[in-house]
Design a protein around this motif. Structure first.
Motif, PDB file in Angstrom:
ATOM      1  N   LYS A  28       4.943 -17.780  -1.772  1.00  0.00           N
ATOM      2  CA  LYS A  28       4.530 -18.141  -3.212  1.00  0.00           C
ATOM      3  C   LYS A  28       5.832 -19.007  -3.489  1.00  0.00           C
ATOM      4  O   LYS A  28       5.896 -20.195  -4.243  1.00  0.00           O
ATOM      5  N   ASP A  56       9.553   3.731   6.974  1.00  0.00           N
ATOM      6  CA  ASP A  56       9.300   2.307   7.354  1.00  0.00           C
ATOM      7  C   ASP A  56      10.443   1.760   8.144  1.00  0.00           C
ATOM      8  O   ASP A  56      11.591   1.865   8.345  1.00  0.00           O
ATOM      9  N   ASP A  73      -4.055  -2.626   4.770  1.00  0.00           N
ATOM     10  CA  ASP A  73      -4.661  -3.580   5.937  1.00  0.00           C
ATOM     11  C   ASP A  73      -4.720  -2.802   7.099  1.00  0.00           C
ATOM     12  O   ASP A  73      -5.601  -3.153   8.011  1.00  0.00           O
ATOM     13  N   THR A 115       4.938  -6.557   4.958  1.00  0.00           N
ATOM     14  CA  THR A 115       4.566  -8.089   5.171  1.00  0.00           C
ATOM     15  C   THR A 115       4.677  -8.741   3.746  1.00  0.00           C
ATOM     16  O   THR A 115       5.305 -10.003   3.973  1.00  0.00           O
ATOM     17  N   ALA A 120      -2.831  -7.611  -0.840  1.00  0.00           N
ATOM     18  CA  ALA A 120      -1.664  -6.519  -1.274  1.00  0.00           C
ATOM     19  C   ALA A 120      -2.235  -5.919  -2.221  1.00  0.00           C
ATOM     20  O   ALA A 120      -2.256  -4.464  -2.398  1.00  0.00           O
ATOM     21  N   ALA A 170       7.894   5.327  12.846  1.00  0.00           N
ATOM     22  CA  ALA A 170       7.199   6.823  12.762  1.00  0.00           C
ATOM     23  C   ALA A 170       6.018   7.167  13.500  1.00  0.00           C
ATOM     24  O   ALA A 170       5.282   5.825  13.942  1.00  0.00           O
ATOM     25  N   ALA A 228       0.814  -1.258   0.023  1.00  0.00           N
ATOM     26  CA  ALA A 228       0.028   0.131  -0.206  1.00  0.00           C
ATOM     27  C   ALA A 228       0.861   1.232   0.014  1.00  0.00           C
ATOM     28  O   ALA A 228       0.809   2.193  -0.834  1.00  0.00           O
TER      29      ALA A 228
HETATM   30  P1  FAD Z   1       2.206  -4.291   5.306  1.00  0.00           P
HETATM   31  O1  FAD Z   1       2.599  -5.137   3.954  1.00  0.00           O
HETATM   32  O2  FAD Z   1       2.009  -4.791   6.430  1.00  0.00           O
HETATM   33  O3  FAD Z   1       3.289  -3.179   5.309  1.00  0.00           O
HETATM   34  C1  FAD Z   1       3.143  -2.043   6.495  1.00  0.00           C
HETATM   35  C2  FAD Z   1       4.610  -1.441   6.646  1.00  0.00           C
HETATM   36  O4  FAD Z   1       4.439  -0.728   7.518  1.00  0.00           O
HETATM   37  C3  FAD Z   1       5.623  -2.537   7.080  1.00  0.00           C
HETATM   38  O5  FAD Z   1       6.733  -2.631   6.473  1.00  0.00           O
HETATM   39  C4  FAD Z   1       6.031  -2.075   8.583  1.00  0.00           C
HETATM   40  O6  FAD Z   1       7.247  -2.295   9.148  1.00  0.00           O
HETATM   41  C5  FAD Z   1       5.495  -0.685   8.304  1.00  0.00           C
HETATM   42  N1  FAD Z   1       5.276  -0.020   9.538  1.00  0.00           N
HETATM   43  C6  FAD Z   1       4.213  -0.141  10.528  1.00  0.00           C
HETATM   44  N2  FAD Z   1       4.141   0.484  11.588  1.00  0.00           N
HETATM   45  C7  FAD Z   1       5.075   1.438  11.114  1.00  0.00           C
HETATM   46  C8  FAD Z   1       5.572   2.810  12.083  1.00  0.00           C
HETATM   47  N3  FAD Z   1       4.734   3.249  13.090  1.00  0.00           N
HETATM   48  N4  FAD Z   1       6.690   3.396  11.486  1.00  0.00           N
HETATM   49  C9  FAD Z   1       7.195   2.972  10.241  1.00  0.00           C
HETATM   50  N5  FAD Z   1       7.076   1.856   9.695  1.00  0.00           N
HETATM   51  C10 FAD Z   1       5.798   1.138  10.106  1.00  0.00           C
HETATM   52  N6  FAD Z   1      -1.913 -10.687   0.056  1.00  0.00           N
HETATM   53  C11 FAD Z   1      -2.453 -10.924  -1.308  1.00  0.00           C
HETATM   54  O7  FAD Z   1      -2.751 -10.337  -1.753  1.00  0.00           O
HETATM   55  N7  FAD Z   1      -1.690 -12.370  -2.020  1.00  0.00           N
HETATM   56  C12 FAD Z   1      -1.287 -12.888  -1.118  1.00  0.00           C
HETATM   57  O8  FAD Z   1      -0.731 -14.240  -1.698  1.00  0.00           O
HETATM   58  C13 FAD Z   1      -0.843 -12.941   0.065  1.00  0.00           C
HETATM   59  N8  FAD Z   1      -0.225 -13.676   0.997  1.00  0.00           N
HETATM   60  C14 FAD Z   1       0.118 -13.854   2.181  1.00  0.00           C
HETATM   61  C15 FAD Z   1       0.757 -14.661   2.888  1.00  0.00           C
HETATM   62  C16 FAD Z   1       1.240 -14.477   4.109  1.00  0.00           C
HETATM   63  C17 FAD Z   1       1.939 -15.511   5.002  1.00  0.00           C
HETATM   64  C18 FAD Z   1       0.586 -13.262   4.897  1.00  0.00           C
HETATM   65  C19 FAD Z   1       1.268 -13.079   6.196  1.00  0.00           C
HETATM   66  C20 FAD Z   1      -0.101 -12.105   4.292  1.00  0.00           C
HETATM   67  C21 FAD Z   1      -0.434 -12.511   2.856  1.00  0.00           C
HETATM   68  N9  FAD Z   1      -1.143 -11.350   2.124  1.00  0.00           N
HETATM   69  C22 FAD Z   1      -1.277 -11.704   0.926  1.00  0.00           C
HETATM   70  C23 FAD Z   1      -1.633 -10.102   2.617  1.00  0.00           C
HETATM   71  C24 FAD Z   1      -0.682  -8.999   2.549  1.00  0.00           C
HETATM   72  O9  FAD Z   1       0.658  -9.470   2.763  1.00  0.00           O
HETATM   73  C25 FAD Z   1      -1.199  -7.797   2.921  1.00  0.00           C
HETATM   74  O10 FAD Z   1      -2.469  -7.627   2.659  1.00  0.00           O
HETATM   75  C26 FAD Z   1      -0.291  -6.579   2.624  1.00  0.00           C
HETATM   76  O11 FAD Z   1       1.220  -6.773   2.760  1.00  0.00           O
HETATM   77  C27 FAD Z   1      -0.732  -5.377   3.159  1.00  0.00           C
HETATM   78  O12 FAD Z   1       0.011  -4.401   2.768  1.00  0.00           O
HETATM   79  P2  FAD Z   1       0.002  -2.892   3.690  1.00  0.00           P
HETATM   80  O13 FAD Z   1       1.139  -2.140   2.793  1.00  0.00           O
HETATM   81  O14 FAD Z   1      -1.053  -2.576   3.870  1.00  0.00           O
HETATM   82  O15 FAD Z   1       0.868  -3.450   4.838  1.00  0.00           O
END
Ligand code: FAD
Ligand code: NAI
Length: 476
Positions: free
Chosen positions: A58, A34, A321, A48, A329, A122, A15
């Motif tokens: 995968k 991050d 998320d 994540t 994702a 952050a 995201a």
């Molecule tokens: P995230 O990917 O969780 O990223 C958030 C980031 O913010 C992280 O790097 C974290 O370190 C950072 N952060 C958090 N708080 C702070 C802060 N206060 N200061 C600085 N940095 C911070 N989704 C799919 O669509 N397809 C799939 O095949 C799939 N497989 C998955 C398999 C597994 C095992 C898991 C656990 C999840 C899977 N998902 C899949 C779900 C997907 O990973 C998440 O929906 C996606 O990563 C969410 O993206 P995001 O950017 O919202 O958050």
């Protein structure tokens, strides 16, 4: 350091990093903070998804699939290789290499787009400020100011008091991507996306896998015709899925996990070498700001946003998320693009009705739109067309005849309302259903389209034809 930007993004998952890149493309000055660090203590972009989610899972699914194919299917093709052996450390090293290449790729994309990356934790402060600290430390190392702030801090695994993690015997999904050998007896709490995917990985490599699922319905958000077929298939593959099972306790004794659960027959006991807890994820909304911020949060800790991902505070957005909707994702990435474009003055939006979902088992489950049960519940009259993969020439040539394509269309308008696929490569096939639905296609539009032969995609054509008994390769 104190610096001012047009936009500051917190979180570099799918995201956040996509939002940051799109902001930069639109000429906005942008910083992305991050805190993720890898085993070497270095920053690792991609959140994540790239580090411990979509990508490493995968990579292991691919390796374990190749192993299973070599053992179960080569013979039928006249290929004999004897008994294959698995070197888990090599498999893990390959997975880590894939992750590293992709996380480094995001670093390069940030550089190419002039997104400033700041490594650290952050915290949102009053007056559109973001304070950055080194992880676990109090001292502020940077203060970033911006007109617009995008929160994209993602989510973390839900933990259960009855099964406390020790990350050795009882692990979450991250631990399950790092086993150093194949556990003989593997328990998994939760038969959802993670349970089924990681259960498949270790089962293909030789683990006896038992999944303990609390709900009395398997994959309740999937079309029931598909979930029933998938349940039968997974069972045949050796996944022992126990539904309607309420976890009572899981404790580690003598290097084993002793688990008790309750089902309709009473209390049951099982012993495992490893246990994975995969019962959902929760938004990381707790450490990013204090009460003074007045950001509305719902009872499940999601940051409250409207359809354009605007929070209750003007100029602060939340995506991925952290907010309502499926934890996927691609959903987060599209929200990132939308918010960046809206900040730049465009009228972008996300169509939440057409977000595809995939479960990457073999066969794969993929769907978009409404299930037949949802249509029934809301009283929408529908026509349904189903084509079994067993009647597909390509599926037969591949030896992947399990599953089906199911199309649901409105009875009166013929507009496609949902497409549900259980087959090999369903993750790729679903893209054409999403495109069709995004173009507001009718089932007849799909029926009138020419599909290449022999392809699995022809099954989508046939399912559309089956809607009014015109499918060619089955008895209608
Ligand atoms: P995230 O990917 O969780 O990223 C958030 C980031 O913010 C992280 O790097 C974290 O370190 C950072 N952060 C958090 N708080 C702070 C802060 N206060 N200061 C600085 N940095 C911070 N989704 C799919 O669509 N397809 C799939 O095949 C799939 N497989 C998955 C398999 C597994 C095992 C898991 C656990 C999840 C899977 N998902 C899949 C779900 C997907 O990973 C998440 O929906 C996606 O990563 C969410 O993206 P995001 O950017 O919202 O958050
Ligand atoms: P999930 O919500 O998919 O499945 C969790 C399962 O655990 C549910 O079936 C639930 O009923 C069950 N459960 C909850 N509490 C329980 C308990 N106490 N005892 C037994 N069972 C219990 O969540 P999962 O698998 O943890 O995945 C988290 C998120 O990550 C999901 O939202 C999913 O969207 C995403 N993800 C997506 C993937 C994909 O797109 N292919 C792959 C993996 C994860």
């Amino acid at each position: 350091m104190s610096k001012k930007y047009d936009v500051v993004v917190i979180g570099a998952g799918p995201a956040g990093y996509v939002a940051a890149i799109r902001c930069a493309q639109l000429g906005l000055s942008v910083a992305c903070v991050d805190e993720w660090h890898n085993h070497q203590g270095e920053s690792s972009l991609g959140g994540t998804c790239l580090n411990v989610g979509c990508i490493p899972s995968k990579a292991l699914l691919e390796s374990s699939h190749l192993f299973a194919v070599s053992q179960n299917e080569f013979k039928e093709h006249g290929i004999s290789i004897g008994k294959a052996k698995v070197d888990v450390s090599v498999m893990m090293a390959r997975k880590d290499k894939v992750v590293n290449e992709l996380t480094q790729g995001i670093k390069a994309l940030f550089k190419a787009n002039k997104v400033e990356f700041v490594h650290g934790h952050a915290r949102l402060a009053q007056g559109k400020k973001v304070e950055v600290r080194e992880r676990g430390k109090k001292k502020i190392v940077a203060t970033l100011e911006a007109e617009n702030i995008i929160l994209a801090a993602g989510s973390s695994s839900v933990h259960l008091d009855q099964a406390p993690l020790d990350q050795k015997y009882i692990v979450d999904s991250t631990g399950a991507l790092e086993f150093d050998s194949v556990p003989k007896r593997l328990g998994i709490i939760g038969a959802g996306a993670i349970g089924l995917e990681l259960g498949s990985v270790w089962s293909r490599l030789g683990s006896e896998v038992v999944l303990i699922e609390a709900m009395d319905e398997f994959l309740s958000n999937v079309d029931q015709q598909i979930s029933r077929a998938a349940f039968r298939s997974y069972k045949k593959q050796g996944l022992d899925i126990r539904i309607n099972a309420r976890l009572l306790s899981a404790t580690v004794k003598n290097k084993e996990v002793q688990l008790t659960y309750e089902d309709t027959r009473g209390a049951q006991q099982v012993v495992f070498d490893k246990l994975i807890v995969a019962v959902g994820r929760k938004p990381n909304s707790d450490t990013m700001f204090g009460d003074e911020m007045e950001l509305a949060i719902d009872e499940r800790a999601f940051i409250h946003v409207n359809k354009h991902c605007e929070t209750s505070v003007p100029g602060i957005y939340a995506i991925g998320d952290l907010v309502r909707g499926p934890m996927l994702a691609h959903k987060g990435s599209e929200e990132g693009v939308m918010v960046a474009e809206r900040i730049a003055g465009q009228a972008s939006s996300v169509n939440y009705d057409h977000i595809p979902s995939v479960i990457y088992t073999q066969p794969e489950i993929a769907w978009v739109g409404k299930t037949e049960q949802a249509c029934e519940a809301e009283g929408t009259p529908v026509n349904v067309g189903v084509f079994p993969m067993t009647a597909s020439g390509r599926a037969r040539a591949m030896g992947s005849t399990e599953g089906m394509v199911k199309i649901i269309a409105h009875k009166e308008t013929d507009r496609v309302l949902g497409v549900h696929i259980f087959s090999a490569q369903a993750s790729e096939l679903i893209a054409q259903a999403v495109t069709a639905m995004e173009m507001q296609a009718s089932a007849e539009d799909i029926a009138m389209t020419v599909f290449a032969h022999p392809t699995l995609a022809e099954s989508i054509h046939e399912a559309a034809l089956a809607m009014d008994k015109r499918a060619i390769h089955i008895k209608n």
